[in-house]
Scaffold this active site. Sequence first.
Site, PDB file in Angstrom:
ATOM      1  N   VAL A  67       0.912  -0.979  -0.044  1.00 19.70           N
ATOM      2  CA  VAL A  67      -0.156   0.102  -0.058  1.00 19.70           C
ATOM      3  C   VAL A  67       0.987   1.207  -0.068  1.00 19.70           C
ATOM      4  O   VAL A  67       1.294   1.873   1.135  1.00 19.70           O
ATOM      5  CB  VAL A  67      -1.004  -0.081   1.213  1.00 19.70           C
ATOM      6  CG1 VAL A  67      -1.870   1.255   1.129  1.00 19.70           C
ATOM      7  CG2 VAL A  67      -1.662  -1.408   1.388  1.00 19.70           C
ATOM      8  N   PRO A  68       1.693   1.501  -0.985  1.00 27.71           N
ATOM      9  CA  PRO A  68       2.349   2.726  -1.259  1.00 27.71           C
ATOM     10  C   PRO A  68       1.751   4.083  -1.082  1.00 27.71           C
ATOM     11  O   PRO A  68       0.561   3.992  -1.720  1.00 27.71           O
ATOM     12  CB  PRO A  68       3.056   2.647  -2.625  1.00 27.71           C
ATOM     13  CG  PRO A  68       2.321   1.665  -3.406  1.00 27.71           C
ATOM     14  CD  PRO A  68       1.728   0.728  -2.502  1.00 27.71           C
ATOM     15  N   HIS A  69       1.922   4.854  -0.375  1.00 25.90           N
ATOM     16  CA  HIS A  69       1.034   6.128  -0.146  1.00 25.90           C
ATOM     17  C   HIS A  69       1.977   7.341   0.271  1.00 25.90           C
ATOM     18  O   HIS A  69       3.136   7.123   0.917  1.00 25.90           O
ATOM     19  CB  HIS A  69       0.065   5.991   1.013  1.00 25.90           C
ATOM     20  CG  HIS A  69       0.583   5.322   2.346  1.00 25.90           C
ATOM     21  ND1 HIS A  69       1.001   6.243   3.385  1.00 25.90           N
ATOM     22  CD2 HIS A  69       0.862   4.343   2.833  1.00 25.90           C
ATOM     23  CE1 HIS A  69       1.481   5.761   4.225  1.00 25.90           C
ATOM     24  NE2 HIS A  69       1.470   4.379   3.878  1.00 25.90           N
ATOM     25  N   ALA A  70       1.332   8.678   0.020  1.00 26.96           N
ATOM     26  CA  ALA A  70       2.371   9.636   0.249  1.00 26.96           C
ATOM     27  C   ALA A  70       1.307  10.870   0.233  1.00 26.96           C
ATOM     28  O   ALA A  70       0.249  10.762  -0.583  1.00 26.96           O
ATOM     29  CB  ALA A  70       3.339   9.909  -0.803  1.00 26.96           C
ATOM     30  N   VAL A 105      -2.085   5.122  -2.815  1.00 26.64           N
ATOM     31  CA  VAL A 105      -3.090   6.203  -2.186  1.00 26.64           C
ATOM     32  C   VAL A 105      -2.069   7.535  -2.228  1.00 26.64           C
ATOM     33  O   VAL A 105      -1.032   7.803  -1.596  1.00 26.64           O
ATOM     34  CB  VAL A 105      -3.491   5.896  -0.771  1.00 26.64           C
ATOM     35  CG1 VAL A 105      -4.102   7.039  -0.565  1.00 26.64           C
ATOM     36  CG2 VAL A 105      -4.038   4.648  -0.825  1.00 26.64           C
TER      37      VAL A 105
END
Length: 131
Positions: A67-70, A105
Amino acid sequence: MKLLDFLVVDATIDNLTARDKSRALEEMVNKLVEAGTLERGQARAVREALTAREKLGSTGIGKGIAVPHAKIRGIEKLVGLVALSRSGVEFGAIDGAPVYVFFLVLSGREQSSEHLRALERIAVVLRDENF
């Protein structure tokens, strides 16, 4: 919050071609640009923010999922995508296994609550055995 409240259907990737973390992030960001969700000029800053987040600890949560997110300055609304990799991506997941399912996300820096709700919604969906 529903997944479809922030996932960009036109940016769904059904066969990610990347085999490593850097290229996987690049491919997903490029897909959001192609879908018209991100401006081409934002792509580099988004990739850099995702890479910086990964340096804090892998967002590969195990069992083939990441779930890569920034949070990025200039992003107006919460957006995301789903990407599938048939051959798996070496992503530095906590269990050491390749990643096959990605939930990306992105949000603006001032959208912390929406960002957290999106991550929470993904977690709820992933706990559902029927998913």
